[in-house]
Write a protein that holds these residues in place. Structure first.
Motif, PDB file in Angstrom:
ATOM      1  N   ASP A 102      17.440   6.824  -1.434  1.00 35.88           N
ATOM      2  CA  ASP A 102      16.720   5.743  -0.286  1.00 35.88           C
ATOM      3  C   ASP A 102      15.177   5.861  -0.796  1.00 35.88           C
ATOM      4  N   LYS A 103      14.603   6.844  -1.033  1.00 37.61           N
ATOM      5  CA  LYS A 103      13.163   6.696  -1.334  1.00 37.61           C
ATOM      6  C   LYS A 103      12.945   6.083  -2.591  1.00 37.61           C
ATOM      7  N   GLU A 104      13.705   6.133  -3.561  1.00 35.26           N
ATOM      8  CA  GLU A 104      13.680   5.344  -4.896  1.00 35.26           C
ATOM      9  C   GLU A 104      13.874   3.920  -4.566  1.00 35.26           C
ATOM     10  N   GLU A 105      15.024   3.426  -3.762  1.00 38.45           N
ATOM     11  CA  GLU A 105      15.268   1.798  -3.283  1.00 38.45           C
ATOM     12  C   GLU A 105      13.966   1.428  -2.542  1.00 38.45           C
ATOM     13  N   ASP A 106      13.270   2.440  -1.830  1.00 41.80           N
ATOM     14  CA  ASP A 106      12.120   1.935  -0.976  1.00 41.80           C
ATOM     15  C   ASP A 106      10.993   1.746  -1.938  1.00 41.80           C
ATOM     16  N   GLU A 107      10.623   2.552  -2.866  1.00 44.53           N
ATOM     17  CA  GLU A 107       9.416   2.532  -3.859  1.00 44.53           C
ATOM     18  C   GLU A 107       9.868   1.100  -4.734  1.00 44.53           C
ATOM     19  N   ALA A 108      10.861   0.957  -5.214  1.00 48.95           N
ATOM     20  CA  ALA A 108      11.082  -0.449  -5.743  1.00 48.95           C
ATOM     21  C   ALA A 108      10.995  -1.631  -5.079  1.00 48.95           C
ATOM     22  N   ALA A 109      11.486  -1.403  -3.868  1.00 53.05           N
ATOM     23  CA  ALA A 109      11.192  -2.594  -2.983  1.00 53.05           C
ATOM     24  C   ALA A 109       9.872  -2.816  -2.819  1.00 53.05           C
ATOM     25  N   ALA A 110       8.755  -1.872  -2.534  1.00 54.54           N
ATOM     26  CA  ALA A 110       7.565  -2.036  -2.255  1.00 54.54           C
ATOM     27  C   ALA A 110       6.952  -2.477  -3.617  1.00 54.54           C
ATOM     28  N   LYS A 111       7.111  -2.047  -4.814  1.00 53.06           N
ATOM     29  CA  LYS A 111       6.675  -2.664  -6.034  1.00 53.06           C
ATOM     30  C   LYS A 111       7.237  -3.939  -6.070  1.00 53.06           C
ATOM     31  N   ALA A 112       8.363  -4.519  -5.874  1.00 53.13           N
ATOM     32  CA  ALA A 112       8.690  -5.907  -5.854  1.00 53.13           C
ATOM     33  C   ALA A 112       7.967  -6.657  -4.935  1.00 53.13           C
ATOM     34  N   LEU A 113       7.732  -6.167  -3.664  1.00 46.71           N
ATOM     35  CA  LEU A 113       7.030  -6.679  -2.778  1.00 46.71           C
ATOM     36  C   LEU A 113       5.594  -7.196  -3.121  1.00 46.71           C
ATOM     37  N   ALA A 114       5.074  -6.227  -3.788  1.00 45.35           N
ATOM     38  CA  ALA A 114       3.590  -6.123  -4.346  1.00 45.35           C
ATOM     39  C   ALA A 114       3.574  -7.166  -5.414  1.00 45.35           C
ATOM     40  N   ILE A 115       4.481  -7.484  -6.184  1.00 43.82           N
ATOM     41  CA  ILE A 115       4.598  -8.331  -7.325  1.00 43.82           C
ATOM     42  C   ILE A 115       4.473  -9.854  -6.718  1.00 43.82           C
ATOM     43  N   VAL A 116       5.384  -9.981  -5.771  1.00 44.08           N
ATOM     44  CA  VAL A 116       5.616 -11.246  -5.003  1.00 44.08           C
ATOM     45  C   VAL A 116       4.359 -11.606  -4.098  1.00 44.08           C
ATOM     46  N   ASP A 117       3.695 -10.681  -3.621  1.00 43.11           N
ATOM     47  CA  ASP A 117       2.433 -10.779  -3.006  1.00 43.11           C
ATOM     48  C   ASP A 117       1.137 -11.322  -4.078  1.00 43.11           C
ATOM     49  N   GLU A 118       1.326 -10.748  -5.210  1.00 41.19           N
ATOM     50  CA  GLU A 118       0.414 -11.113  -6.165  1.00 41.19           C
ATOM     51  C   GLU A 118       0.421 -12.260  -6.571  1.00 41.19           C
ATOM     52  N   ARG A 119       1.864 -12.973  -6.723  1.00 39.06           N
ATOM     53  CA  ARG A 119       2.143 -14.216  -7.364  1.00 39.06           C
ATOM     54  C   ARG A 119       1.749 -15.191  -6.420  1.00 39.06           C
ATOM     55  N   VAL A 120       2.154 -14.771  -5.099  1.00 37.92           N
ATOM     56  CA  VAL A 120       1.688 -15.818  -3.792  1.00 37.92           C
ATOM     57  C   VAL A 120       0.266 -16.121  -4.004  1.00 37.92           C
ATOM     58  N   GLU A 121      -0.605 -15.147  -4.048  1.00 38.38           N
ATOM     59  CA  GLU A 121      -1.947 -15.139  -4.073  1.00 38.38           C
ATOM     60  C   GLU A 121      -2.591 -15.812  -5.139  1.00 38.38           C
ATOM     61  N   GLU A 122      -1.821 -15.704  -6.533  1.00 34.91           N
ATOM     62  CA  GLU A 122      -2.327 -16.372  -7.402  1.00 34.91           C
ATOM     63  C   GLU A 122      -1.929 -17.935  -7.387  1.00 34.91           C
ATOM     64  N   ALA A 123      -0.759 -18.094  -6.842  1.00 32.96           N
ATOM     65  CA  ALA A 123      -0.255 -19.585  -6.496  1.00 32.96           C
ATOM     66  C   ALA A 123      -1.310 -20.195  -5.399  1.00 32.96           C
ATOM     67  N   GLU A 124      -1.722 -19.482  -4.432  1.00 33.16           N
ATOM     68  CA  GLU A 124      -2.734 -19.891  -3.544  1.00 33.16           C
ATOM     69  C   GLU A 124      -4.073 -20.421  -4.013  1.00 33.16           C
ATOM     70  N   GLY A 125      -4.465 -19.373  -5.052  1.00 31.98           N
ATOM     71  CA  GLY A 125      -5.730 -19.697  -5.629  1.00 31.98           C
ATOM     72  C   GLY A 125      -5.699 -20.946  -6.373  1.00 31.98           C
ATOM     73  N   ASN A 126      -4.578 -21.143  -7.146  1.00 35.44           N
ATOM     74  CA  ASN A 126      -4.564 -22.213  -8.138  1.00 35.44           C
ATOM     75  C   ASN A 126      -4.437 -23.750  -7.051  1.00 35.44           C
ATOM     76  N   THR A 127      -3.785 -23.741  -5.873  1.00 34.02           N
ATOM     77  CA  THR A 127      -3.792 -24.726  -5.056  1.00 34.02           C
ATOM     78  C   THR A 127      -5.152 -24.955  -4.580  1.00 34.02           C
ATOM     79  N   ASP A 128      -5.739 -23.862  -4.046  1.00 35.98           N
ATOM     80  CA  ASP A 128      -7.406 -23.953  -3.558  1.00 35.98           C
ATOM     81  C   ASP A 128      -8.252 -24.768  -4.708  1.00 35.98           C
TER      82      ASP A 128
END
Length: 139
Positions: A102-128
């Motif tokens: 469970d802890k490993e899955e939670d860590e993997a999910a947190a890393k995946a979420l961080a990557i998605v957040d980073e890409r969303v911020e990049e996309a928003e920066g490109n849109t701006d």
């Protein structure tokens, strides 16, 4: 059948070995078997739990080994002087394994979420940048 007052039972007039009460848990502490059942029930996998237990050793000194299987995969094994103790040992080990997963899955999910957040911020920066007509900043 009468008791001898010492925790022993008489069977056919012959005292047997003292009753094994080591598998009892205080009311405030659930057994590992109950904890494992509750865990799997919360995950919707209660029906996936199966046990395989076998007795070895001499009649007066048995040894039990139990395997805890989830989805037909042996998750953990335990040994004990009786079937309950061996199942409790296996359940305790299985809970440790499942908690680690469970802890490993939670860590993997947190890393995946961080990557998605980073890409969303990049996309928003490109849109701006496109909206203002300026070049996006390169990193």
């Amino acid at each position: 059948m009468s008791g001898t007052g010492t925790g022993e039972c008489e069977v056919g007039g012959v005292p047997s070995a003292p009753a094994d009460t080591t598998h009892h848990h205080p009311p405030s502490q659930e057994s590992p078997i109950v904890a494992l059942n509750n865990y799997l029930q919360k995950k919707g996998k209660a029906a996936a739990l199966h046990w395989h237990s076998r007795r070895t050793g001499k009649h007066h000194a048995p040894a039990w080994t139990s395997q805890c299987k989830v989805d037909n995969v042996v998750l953990a094994s335990g040994t004990g002087a009786n079937k309950t103790l061996s199942k409790e040992a296996a359940a305790a080990k299985a809970l440790i394994i499942l908690d680690k997963r469970d802890k490993e899955e939670d860590e993997a999910a947190a890393k995946a979420l961080a990557i998605v957040d980073e890409r969303v911020e990049e996309a928003e920066g490109n849109t701006d940048a496109a909206a203002t007509g300026s070049e996006p900043a390169t990193v």
